[in-house]
Design a protein around this motif. Structure first.
Motif, mmCIF file in Angstrom:
data_model
loop_
_atom_site.group_PDB
_atom_site.id
_atom_site.type_symbol
_atom_site.label_atom_id
_atom_site.label_comp_id
_atom_site.label_asym_id
_atom_site.label_seq_id
_atom_site.Cartn_x
_atom_site.Cartn_y
_atom_site.Cartn_z
ATOM 1 N N PRO A 60 0.802 -1.142 -0.048
ATOM 2 C CA PRO A 60 -0.039 0.076 0.097
ATOM 3 C C PRO A 60 0.857 1.130 0.070
ATOM 4 O O PRO A 60 1.881 1.352 0.676
ATOM 5 C CB PRO A 60 -0.836 -0.167 1.493
ATOM 6 C CG PRO A 60 -0.052 -1.302 2.043
ATOM 7 C CD PRO A 60 0.607 -2.120 0.942
ATOM 8 N N GLY A 61 0.672 2.134 -0.734
ATOM 9 C CA GLY A 61 1.141 3.323 -0.952
ATOM 10 C C GLY A 61 2.250 3.370 -2.154
ATOM 11 O O GLY A 61 3.106 4.271 -2.321
ATOM 12 N N ILE A 62 2.146 2.201 -2.952
ATOM 13 C CA ILE A 62 3.220 2.221 -3.885
ATOM 14 C C ILE A 62 3.060 3.147 -5.094
ATOM 15 O O ILE A 62 1.981 3.649 -5.118
ATOM 16 C CB ILE A 62 3.423 0.798 -4.500
ATOM 17 C CG1 ILE A 62 4.288 0.464 -5.554
ATOM 18 C CG2 ILE A 62 1.812 0.457 -5.252
ATOM 19 C CD1 ILE A 62 4.306 -1.051 -5.737
ATOM 20 N N HIS A 63 4.009 3.736 -5.654
ATOM 21 C CA HIS A 63 3.711 4.661 -6.594
ATOM 22 C C HIS A 63 3.988 4.013 -8.155
ATOM 23 O O HIS A 63 4.339 3.068 -8.077
ATOM 24 C CB HIS A 63 4.556 6.092 -6.339
ATOM 25 C CG HIS A 63 6.211 5.535 -6.401
ATOM 26 N ND1 HIS A 63 6.797 5.567 -7.609
ATOM 27 C CD2 HIS A 63 6.917 5.432 -5.534
ATOM 28 C CE1 HIS A 63 8.216 5.307 -7.386
ATOM 29 N NE2 HIS A 63 8.227 5.221 -5.929
ATOM 30 N N PHE A 64 3.549 4.935 -9.125
ATOM 31 C CA PHE A 64 3.533 4.541 -10.337
ATOM 32 C C PHE A 64 4.736 4.064 -10.881
ATOM 33 O O PHE A 64 4.736 2.831 -11.373
ATOM 34 C CB PHE A 64 2.834 5.624 -11.216
ATOM 35 C CG PHE A 64 2.679 5.161 -12.760
ATOM 36 C CD1 PHE A 64 1.855 4.710 -13.219
ATOM 37 C CD2 PHE A 64 3.761 5.370 -13.639
ATOM 38 C CE1 PHE A 64 1.449 4.305 -14.417
ATOM 39 C CE2 PHE A 64 3.764 5.107 -15.165
ATOM 40 C CZ PHE A 64 2.549 4.418 -15.265
ATOM 41 N N ARG A 65 5.963 4.856 -10.522
ATOM 42 C CA ARG A 65 7.109 4.359 -11.394
ATOM 43 C C ARG A 65 7.598 2.777 -10.676
ATOM 44 O O ARG A 65 8.003 1.961 -11.326
ATOM 45 C CB ARG A 65 8.236 5.129 -10.781
ATOM 46 C CG ARG A 65 8.418 6.386 -11.808
ATOM 47 C CD ARG A 65 8.916 5.691 -13.119
ATOM 48 N NE ARG A 65 8.919 6.876 -14.111
ATOM 49 C CZ ARG A 65 8.513 6.953 -15.425
ATOM 50 N NH1 ARG A 65 8.051 5.477 -15.879
ATOM 51 N NH2 ARG A 65 8.231 7.787 -16.137
ATOM 52 N N ALA A 66 7.204 2.595 -9.400
ATOM 53 C CA ALA A 66 7.548 1.306 -8.702
ATOM 54 C C ALA A 66 6.680 0.221 -9.356
ATOM 55 O O ALA A 66 7.191 -0.841 -9.456
ATOM 56 C CB ALA A 66 7.570 1.537 -7.219
ATOM 57 N N LEU A 67 5.471 0.587 -9.644
ATOM 58 C CA LEU A 67 4.432 -0.411 -10.096
ATOM 59 C C LEU A 67 5.168 -0.996 -11.607
ATOM 60 O O LEU A 67 5.238 -2.024 -12.076
ATOM 61 C CB LEU A 67 3.182 0.241 -10.390
ATOM 62 C CG LEU A 67 2.237 -0.102 -8.970
ATOM 63 C CD1 LEU A 67 1.035 0.859 -9.175
ATOM 64 C CD2 LEU A 67 1.874 -1.465 -8.633
ATOM 65 N N LEU A 68 5.571 0.323 -12.393
ATOM 66 C CA LEU A 68 6.059 -0.066 -13.629
ATOM 67 C C LEU A 68 7.171 -0.883 -13.478
ATOM 68 O O LEU A 68 7.437 -1.819 -14.567
ATOM 69 C CB LEU A 68 6.370 1.340 -14.266
ATOM 70 C CG LEU A 68 6.494 1.326 -15.882
ATOM 71 C CD1 LEU A 68 5.348 0.985 -16.467
ATOM 72 C CD2 LEU A 68 6.605 2.832 -16.261
ATOM 73 N N GLU A 69 8.103 -0.365 -12.675
ATOM 74 C CA GLU A 69 9.355 -1.541 -12.434
ATOM 75 C C GLU A 69 9.073 -2.922 -12.055
ATOM 76 O O GLU A 69 9.759 -3.760 -12.512
ATOM 77 C CB GLU A 69 10.485 -0.777 -11.557
ATOM 78 C CG GLU A 69 10.875 0.627 -12.094
ATOM 79 C CD GLU A 69 11.429 1.308 -11.005
ATOM 80 O OE1 GLU A 69 11.731 0.556 -10.077
ATOM 81 O OE2 GLU A 69 12.334 2.390 -11.494
ATOM 82 N N GLU A 70 8.148 -3.144 -11.176
ATOM 83 C CA GLU A 70 8.032 -4.255 -10.521
ATOM 84 C C GLU A 70 7.098 -5.429 -11.340
ATOM 85 O O GLU A 70 7.123 -6.460 -11.433
ATOM 86 C CB GLU A 70 7.317 -4.142 -9.247
ATOM 87 C CG GLU A 70 8.535 -3.468 -8.372
ATOM 88 C CD GLU A 70 7.637 -3.195 -6.903
ATOM 89 O OE1 GLU A 70 6.701 -3.814 -6.625
ATOM 90 O OE2 GLU A 70 8.334 -2.434 -6.034
ATOM 91 N N LEU A 71 6.186 -4.646 -12.324
ATOM 92 C CA LEU A 71 5.120 -5.329 -13.091
ATOM 93 C C LEU A 71 5.854 -5.099 -14.744
ATOM 94 O O LEU A 71 6.254 -4.286 -14.913
ATOM 95 C CB LEU A 71 3.995 -4.846 -13.007
ATOM 96 C CG LEU A 71 3.207 -5.121 -11.459
ATOM 97 C CD1 LEU A 71 2.017 -4.321 -11.572
ATOM 98 C CD2 LEU A 71 3.038 -6.542 -11.249
ATOM 99 N N ASP A 72 5.248 -6.368 -15.512
ATOM 100 C CA ASP A 72 5.921 -6.422 -16.765
ATOM 101 C C ASP A 72 4.806 -6.028 -17.527
ATOM 102 O O ASP A 72 4.507 -6.645 -18.622
ATOM 103 C CB ASP A 72 6.410 -7.751 -17.071
ATOM 104 C CG ASP A 72 7.257 -7.821 -18.430
ATOM 105 O OD1 ASP A 72 7.852 -6.549 -18.710
ATOM 106 O OD2 ASP A 72 7.262 -8.688 -19.115
ATOM 107 N N TYR A 73 4.405 -4.521 -17.273
ATOM 108 C CA TYR A 73 3.193 -3.926 -18.211
ATOM 109 C C TYR A 73 3.788 -2.879 -19.034
ATOM 110 O O TYR A 73 4.560 -1.987 -18.401
ATOM 111 C CB TYR A 73 1.941 -3.597 -17.615
ATOM 112 C CG TYR A 73 1.398 -5.019 -17.060
ATOM 113 C CD1 TYR A 73 0.883 -6.064 -17.709
ATOM 114 C CD2 TYR A 73 1.304 -5.096 -15.412
ATOM 115 C CE1 TYR A 73 0.383 -7.151 -17.145
ATOM 116 C CE2 TYR A 73 0.829 -6.265 -15.040
ATOM 117 C CZ TYR A 73 0.353 -7.248 -15.865
ATOM 118 O OH TYR A 73 -0.185 -8.493 -15.313
#
Length: 173
Positions: free
Chosen positions: A22-35
């Motif tokens: 919770p509280g993850i930001h967009f760039r981190a999501l982009l880096e962690e997920l392959d989308y």
């Protein structure tokens, strides 16, 4: 069987990552997920429009939360806990505070100006109170129980062993 809103694998993966961090930001999501960036933006907007995730702006990042789990006050605390030095400042204040900027600067090993900037942001968010003590200003956590609880519950999503050792909170909740 998954909820109809989360039938798509990509949507479910994005939602699960937000729930786990919770509280993850967009760039981190982009880096962690392959989308692709556009796919992630679309799915985040879709999830927000249907009330499954909450979107919070912490002044630097747009952060995401599972809608049902975090009220606005919790989001404010988590936004601060997601910033390394704000998290450390809060930990020191919780463990041994109140402290002045100089005392916190010495404990954290950062310049007074850096600590002051973080304290100012924490005060603006009503997470710390400040009180004049002679020539210095002393800071204290406004709602220590909420901060300690949220840190403890979501401890595994932070990678800060310094704070873990300092607070030793895991056993207290």
């Amino acid at each position: 069987m998954p909820e109809p809103d989360l039938e798509l694998d990509s949507r479910r993966a994005i939602y699960q990552r937000i729930a786990d961090t919770p509280g993850i930001h967009f760039r981190a999501l982009l880096e962690e997920l392959d989308y692709a960036q556009g796919t992630l933006q679309y799915q985040l907007r879709w999830l927000a429009d249907r009330g499954l995730i909450a979107v919070s702006d912490d002044g630097k990042y747009t952060r995401y939360y599972p809608e049902a789990d975090f009220d606005e006050a919790d989001q404010t605390v988590m936004n601060a806990l997601r910033r390394e030095y704000s998290r450390r400042i809060l930990a020191h204040l919780l463990a041994d505070g109140p402290f002045s900027t100089k005392e916190l600067s010495d404990r954290i090993g950062k310049a007074n100006s850096t600590v002051s900037w973080h304290l100012s942001n924490l005060a603006d968010a009503d997470l710390v109170t400040k009180e004049r003590d002679g020539r210095s200003v002393v800071y204290e956590v406004t709602d220590p129980d909420r901060v300690a609880y949220l840190y403890t519950v979501h401890r595994q999503s932070f990678t800060d062993r310094v704070v873990d050792r300092l607070l030793g909170l895991w056993e207290s909740y």
